[in-house]
Design a protein around this motif. Structure first.
Motif: not given
Ligand SMILES: [Zn+2]
Length: 151
Positions: A23-31, A64-67
């Motif tokens: 929700x804080x960022x609209x791109x892809x994330x990796x944890x 979430x669109x495979x983000x």
């Protein structure tokens, strides 16, 4: 360049939910979840639950669109190398960070470390870090300043 690893509740020191990052960022994330064996800070083996990590990412990726990509922060500790390799075998991560967080007795951010001769601590840390490189497969050497941040 910034060193901003994301951790979620799959790491022993985080309660964050994936949704907060999505929700804080609209791109892809990796944890990159903490994997720290013989962790003197928590006094246990901290091991991300890979099955439920994958299950939650699969569920959220459909919403979430495979983000979301999968990652891990490998806390290398030589006496546990065989256990580290055994855990990683057959698991699939998009990003693997390599760290050295502790010397088996203290985490390098532990206040006790500040009372030790810093030249000794820093040399010991850098020796461990140099040794760790190449011992396990990793994409990024994380926060190389960790062992002397206290100083
Ligand atoms: Zn770290």
């Amino acid at each position: 360049m910034r060193d901003n690893p994301l951790h979620t509740h799959f790491s022993y020191d985080s309660k964050a939910q994936f949704e907060e990052y999505l929700q804080a960022y609209s791109g892809e994330i990796v944890t990159t979840e903490h994997f720290d064996l013989s962790n003197p800070y928590s006094k246990q083996d901290d091991i991300p639950d890979y099955e439920s990590y994958c299950r939650e990412i699969t569920r959220l990726n459909s919403l979430y669109d495979n983000r979301i990509k999968k990652g891990i922060e490998i806390g290398y500790y030589q006496p546990r190398e065989a256990d580290i390799k055994a855990y990683l075998a057959g698991k699939d991560f998009d990003l693997q960070l390599l760290s050295v967080h502790h010397n088996g007795v203290n985490d390098y951010l532990d206040g006790e470390v500040a009372s030790v001769d810093k030249a000794v601590v820093i040399k010991d840390y850098l020796d461990r870090l140099e040794y760790a490189i190449g011992r396990v497969e990793a994409d990024v050497l994380a926060h190389f300043d960790y062992g002397f941040r206290l100083f």
